[in-house]
Design a protein around this motif. Sequence first.
Motif, PDB file in Angstrom:
ATOM      1  N   THR A  25       0.840  -1.209   0.000  1.00  0.00           N
ATOM      2  CA  THR A  25       0.000   0.000   0.000  1.00  0.00           C
ATOM      3  C   THR A  25       0.871   1.253   0.000  1.00  0.00           C
ATOM      4  O   THR A  25       0.570   2.239  -0.657  1.00  0.00           O
ATOM      5  CB  THR A  25      -0.906   0.034   1.245  1.00  0.00           C
ATOM      6  OG1 THR A  25      -0.102  -0.209   2.407  1.00  0.00           O
ATOM      7  CG2 THR A  25      -1.998  -0.993   1.172  1.00  0.00           C
ATOM      8  N   LEU A  26       1.976   1.195   0.755  1.00  0.00           N
ATOM      9  CA  LEU A  26       2.823   2.375   0.867  1.00  0.00           C
ATOM     10  C   LEU A  26       3.723   2.508  -0.350  1.00  0.00           C
ATOM     11  O   LEU A  26       4.012   3.604  -0.810  1.00  0.00           O
ATOM     12  CB  LEU A  26       3.609   2.323   2.185  1.00  0.00           C
ATOM     13  CG  LEU A  26       2.633   2.214   3.371  1.00  0.00           C
ATOM     14  CD1 LEU A  26       3.345   1.916   4.661  1.00  0.00           C
ATOM     15  CD2 LEU A  26       1.801   3.476   3.520  1.00  0.00           C
ATOM     16  N   LEU A  47      -3.302   3.493  -2.778  1.00  0.00           N
ATOM     17  CA  LEU A  47      -3.420   3.527  -1.311  1.00  0.00           C
ATOM     18  C   LEU A  47      -4.868   3.778  -0.891  1.00  0.00           C
ATOM     19  O   LEU A  47      -5.554   4.614  -1.468  1.00  0.00           O
ATOM     20  CB  LEU A  47      -2.525   4.644  -0.757  1.00  0.00           C
ATOM     21  CG  LEU A  47      -2.527   4.835   0.759  1.00  0.00           C
ATOM     22  CD1 LEU A  47      -1.796   3.688   1.458  1.00  0.00           C
ATOM     23  CD2 LEU A  47      -1.889   6.157   1.152  1.00  0.00           C
ATOM     24  N   GLY A  48      -5.292   3.077   0.157  1.00  0.00           N
ATOM     25  CA  GLY A  48      -6.663   3.252   0.647  1.00  0.00           C
ATOM     26  C   GLY A  48      -6.741   4.316   1.715  1.00  0.00           C
ATOM     27  O   GLY A  48      -6.746   4.018   2.901  1.00  0.00           O
ATOM     28  N   LYS A 108      -2.740  -0.589  13.121  1.00  0.00           N
ATOM     29  CA  LYS A 108      -1.732  -1.474  12.520  1.00  0.00           C
ATOM     30  C   LYS A 108      -0.652  -1.832  13.546  1.00  0.00           C
ATOM     31  O   LYS A 108      -0.228  -2.979  13.654  1.00  0.00           O
ATOM     32  CB  LYS A 108      -1.124  -0.711  11.341  1.00  0.00           C
ATOM     33  CG  LYS A 108      -0.263  -1.490  10.398  1.00  0.00           C
ATOM     34  CD  LYS A 108       0.110  -0.541   9.236  1.00  0.00           C
ATOM     35  CE  LYS A 108       0.869  -1.208   8.133  1.00  0.00           C
ATOM     36  NZ  LYS A 108       1.065  -0.277   6.988  1.00  0.00           N
ATOM     37  N   TRP A 129      -6.346  -7.863   3.874  1.00  0.00           N
ATOM     38  CA  TRP A 129      -5.443  -6.692   3.847  1.00  0.00           C
ATOM     39  C   TRP A 129      -3.970  -7.097   3.800  1.00  0.00           C
ATOM     40  O   TRP A 129      -3.575  -8.090   4.431  1.00  0.00           O
ATOM     41  CB  TRP A 129      -5.726  -5.822   5.081  1.00  0.00           C
ATOM     42  CG  TRP A 129      -4.884  -4.600   5.188  1.00  0.00           C
ATOM     43  CD1 TRP A 129      -4.646  -3.669   4.209  1.00  0.00           C
ATOM     44  CD2 TRP A 129      -4.161  -4.163   6.346  1.00  0.00           C
ATOM     45  NE1 TRP A 129      -3.838  -2.692   4.704  1.00  0.00           N
ATOM     46  CE2 TRP A 129      -3.527  -2.963   5.995  1.00  0.00           C
ATOM     47  CE3 TRP A 129      -4.000  -4.676   7.626  1.00  0.00           C
ATOM     48  CZ2 TRP A 129      -2.736  -2.256   6.901  1.00  0.00           C
ATOM     49  CZ3 TRP A 129      -3.227  -3.979   8.523  1.00  0.00           C
ATOM     50  CH2 TRP A 129      -2.601  -2.778   8.160  1.00  0.00           C
ATOM     51  N   ASN A 182     -11.580  -4.892   3.373  1.00  0.00           N
ATOM     52  CA  ASN A 182     -10.488  -4.523   2.501  1.00  0.00           C
ATOM     53  C   ASN A 182      -9.955  -5.880   2.000  1.00  0.00           C
ATOM     54  O   ASN A 182      -9.606  -6.712   2.843  1.00  0.00           O
ATOM     55  CB  ASN A 182      -9.440  -3.802   3.352  1.00  0.00           C
ATOM     56  CG  ASN A 182      -8.273  -3.274   2.572  1.00  0.00           C
ATOM     57  OD1 ASN A 182      -8.192  -3.484   1.376  1.00  0.00           O
ATOM     58  ND2 ASN A 182      -7.368  -2.594   3.264  1.00  0.00           N
ATOM     59  N   TYR A 213     -13.561  -0.009   9.095  1.00  0.00           N
ATOM     60  CA  TYR A 213     -14.475   0.574   8.095  1.00  0.00           C
ATOM     61  C   TYR A 213     -15.937   0.514   8.539  1.00  0.00           C
ATOM     62  O   TYR A 213     -16.829   0.776   7.739  1.00  0.00           O
ATOM     63  CB  TYR A 213     -14.333  -0.165   6.746  1.00  0.00           C
ATOM     64  CG  TYR A 213     -12.921  -0.090   6.186  1.00  0.00           C
ATOM     65  CD1 TYR A 213     -12.465   1.066   5.557  1.00  0.00           C
ATOM     66  CD2 TYR A 213     -12.035  -1.154   6.325  1.00  0.00           C
ATOM     67  CE1 TYR A 213     -11.165   1.154   5.073  1.00  0.00           C
ATOM     68  CE2 TYR A 213     -10.740  -1.082   5.844  1.00  0.00           C
ATOM     69  CZ  TYR A 213     -10.303   0.074   5.224  1.00  0.00           C
ATOM     70  OH  TYR A 213      -9.023   0.164   4.750  1.00  0.00           O
ATOM     71  N   LYS A 241     -10.163   5.909   8.900  1.00  0.00           N
ATOM     72  CA  LYS A 241     -11.040   5.780   7.743  1.00  0.00           C
ATOM     73  C   LYS A 241     -12.302   6.627   7.882  1.00  0.00           C
ATOM     74  O   LYS A 241     -12.574   7.457   7.039  1.00  0.00           O
ATOM     75  CB  LYS A 241     -11.398   4.310   7.517  1.00  0.00           C
ATOM     76  CG  LYS A 241     -10.198   3.358   7.520  1.00  0.00           C
ATOM     77  CD  LYS A 241      -9.164   3.664   6.451  1.00  0.00           C
ATOM     78  CE  LYS A 241      -8.011   2.673   6.503  1.00  0.00           C
ATOM     79  NZ  LYS A 241      -6.925   2.995   5.582  1.00  0.00           N
ATOM     80  N   TYR A 332     -13.340   0.246  -1.518  1.00  0.00           N
ATOM     81  CA  TYR A 332     -12.539  -0.671  -2.338  1.00  0.00           C
ATOM     82  C   TYR A 332     -13.405  -1.510  -3.278  1.00  0.00           C
ATOM     83  O   TYR A 332     -14.525  -1.887  -2.919  1.00  0.00           O
ATOM     84  CB  TYR A 332     -11.783  -1.656  -1.435  1.00  0.00           C
ATOM     85  CG  TYR A 332     -10.876  -0.988  -0.433  1.00  0.00           C
ATOM     86  CD1 TYR A 332      -9.789  -0.227  -0.851  1.00  0.00           C
ATOM     87  CD2 TYR A 332     -11.126  -1.124   0.939  1.00  0.00           C
ATOM     88  CE1 TYR A 332      -8.951   0.381   0.080  1.00  0.00           C
ATOM     89  CE2 TYR A 332     -10.292  -0.510   1.864  1.00  0.00           C
ATOM     90  CZ  TYR A 332      -9.212   0.238   1.434  1.00  0.00           C
ATOM     91  OH  TYR A 332      -8.395   0.837   2.347  1.00  0.00           O
ATOM     92  N   ARG A 383      -6.970  -4.603  -6.663  1.00  0.00           N
ATOM     93  CA  ARG A 383      -7.762  -3.758  -5.768  1.00  0.00           C
ATOM     94  C   ARG A 383      -7.733  -2.319  -6.240  1.00  0.00           C
ATOM     95  O   ARG A 383      -6.666  -1.750  -6.452  1.00  0.00           O
ATOM     96  CB  ARG A 383      -7.247  -3.809  -4.332  1.00  0.00           C
ATOM     97  CG  ARG A 383      -8.203  -3.065  -3.398  1.00  0.00           C
ATOM     98  CD  ARG A 383      -7.634  -2.810  -2.025  1.00  0.00           C
ATOM     99  NE  ARG A 383      -6.684  -1.704  -2.028  1.00  0.00           N
ATOM    100  CZ  ARG A 383      -6.130  -1.196  -0.939  1.00  0.00           C
ATOM    101  NH1 ARG A 383      -6.412  -1.714   0.232  1.00  0.00           N
ATOM    102  NH2 ARG A 383      -5.275  -0.192  -1.013  1.00  0.00           N
TER     103      ARG A 383
HETATM  104  N1  GLU Z   1      -5.335   0.473   4.946  1.00  0.00           N
HETATM  105  C1  GLU Z   1      -4.923   1.215   3.810  1.00  0.00           C
HETATM  106  C2  GLU Z   1      -4.851   0.344   2.571  1.00  0.00           C
HETATM  107  O1  GLU Z   1      -5.131  -0.831   2.611  1.00  0.00           O
HETATM  108  C3  GLU Z   1      -3.625   1.962   3.966  1.00  0.00           C
HETATM  109  C4  GLU Z   1      -2.924   1.958   5.261  1.00  0.00           C
HETATM  110  C5  GLU Z   1      -1.792   1.002   5.366  1.00  0.00           C
HETATM  111  O2  GLU Z   1      -1.723   0.045   4.593  1.00  0.00           O
HETATM  112  O3  GLU Z   1      -0.986   1.229   6.245  1.00  0.00           O
HETATM  113  O4  GLU Z   1      -4.537   0.837   1.518  1.00  0.00           O
END
Ligand code: GLU
Length: 432
Positions: A25-26, A47-48, A108, A129, A182, A213, A241, A332, A383
């Motif tokens: 994601t990052l 990125l979500g 997280k 996720w 997710n 969520y 979120k 998503y 996704r």
């Molecule tokens: N939860 C979000 C995602 O799945 C971003 C946050 C993360 O992954 O740290 O994109």
Amino acid sequence: MGASNGTEPLINLNLNVRGLSQSATLRINELSRQLMRDGHRVYRLGLGQSPFPVPQVVQDELKNNTHQKDYLPVLGLPELRESIIEHIRRHQGTTYTADNVMIGPGSKELMFILQLVYYGELLILTPSWVSYGPQATIIGHHIQWIPTYASDDWRVTPEAIERICRTDPSRPRLMILNYPANPHGGTYSETELQAIAEVAARYRIVLLADEIYGHLHHEGKHVSISRFYPEGTIISGGLSKWCGAGGWRLGLFAFPPSLAALKDAMAVVASETYTSTSAPIQYAAVRAFRGGIALEQYLQHCRRILRALGRTMTERLRQAGAELVTPAGAFYLFPDFGPLAGALQARGITTSEELCSRLIAETGVAVLPGSAFGRPPEELTARLSYVDFDGARALCASQEIPVSEPLDGRFLTTYCQSCMDATDLICRWVRQ
Ligand code: GLU
């Protein structure tokens, strides 16, 4: 000995990340930023991150608390822990207590230290996720993936859990159940939750209900599984979120009394690592969890926008030949381009990684491959986070339209244009 070119380590480094790279994601976020800096047009469906601003009342509270400078208790600010309990009681009717709430710098981080202190097997769904699995891998826990199927809308069945647990009924297990989910936005009915709760109780599974969520259920009807298995469920949530505050890094866990020892063990690790969560953010969070009319209205509009956009994008992707679940919450979509595999293969695309890297290179649309969510590499899933729009502008516009009316296509092309354009680009690209 020759001079080092600066990339070979002078010292032998034994790195302890077990071959993992940075979270998908990052990475997609950084790649998107880099491409934009280089002058490319990027549609940021990677990125979500909530597109909406932090509600004004919560921002104001943060401003009022910039002077808060002291370290706070490891478990969190007492008023915040109280307001969270009150919030859970109001929305779910479940009676957890403030002394069993733990605040952390993002849920997280709390998930990671939970896995660190709990010695047991991790049960996670495929797809789920991107970070649950890697956290277990870093710690060295065994991961038991539970398969779910597109034909069941990716919902886990009690039978699938049962099949795994009955092979070794007394093994300690932690299962993460995230919904609205997710990466696909699906959720569970009350009856389905009851059935999952029953099997979890039978095998004494520690259930981590990742309900981050929950408030983004598109109809505001999220039901927590803690109602049906209170003795074994840890509720996980935060501000990221529903309050548009991912970068504020505030997460929470609410434990039942029977699992208080887990919270105490986590507090030991927290006290030796991050100490406590940012003080001004915790004070501002009290305001968020107290709720009230302004926050309810904010959420009503966020949900209405996400619902309209999620449904419209789903329809278009389906018309283009993809298969996907209609999202019930979150932001998503998880299309499977499998029905178009023949045409994609002819273009050299045989994995979800290739699908996503070619998509961004050829159209500028950034999405994440299904493989990052535990799917087999050759399944052509991806996704899409439908968050690339100006949430503040969309909220203002939504507030001008009576809440009883759904938002139409004109609203979406005006206020969520990048997402709509990205959908059209994907649809055209996969059918090329
Ligand atoms: N939860 C979000 C995602 O799945 C971003 C946050 C993360 O992954 O740290 O994109």
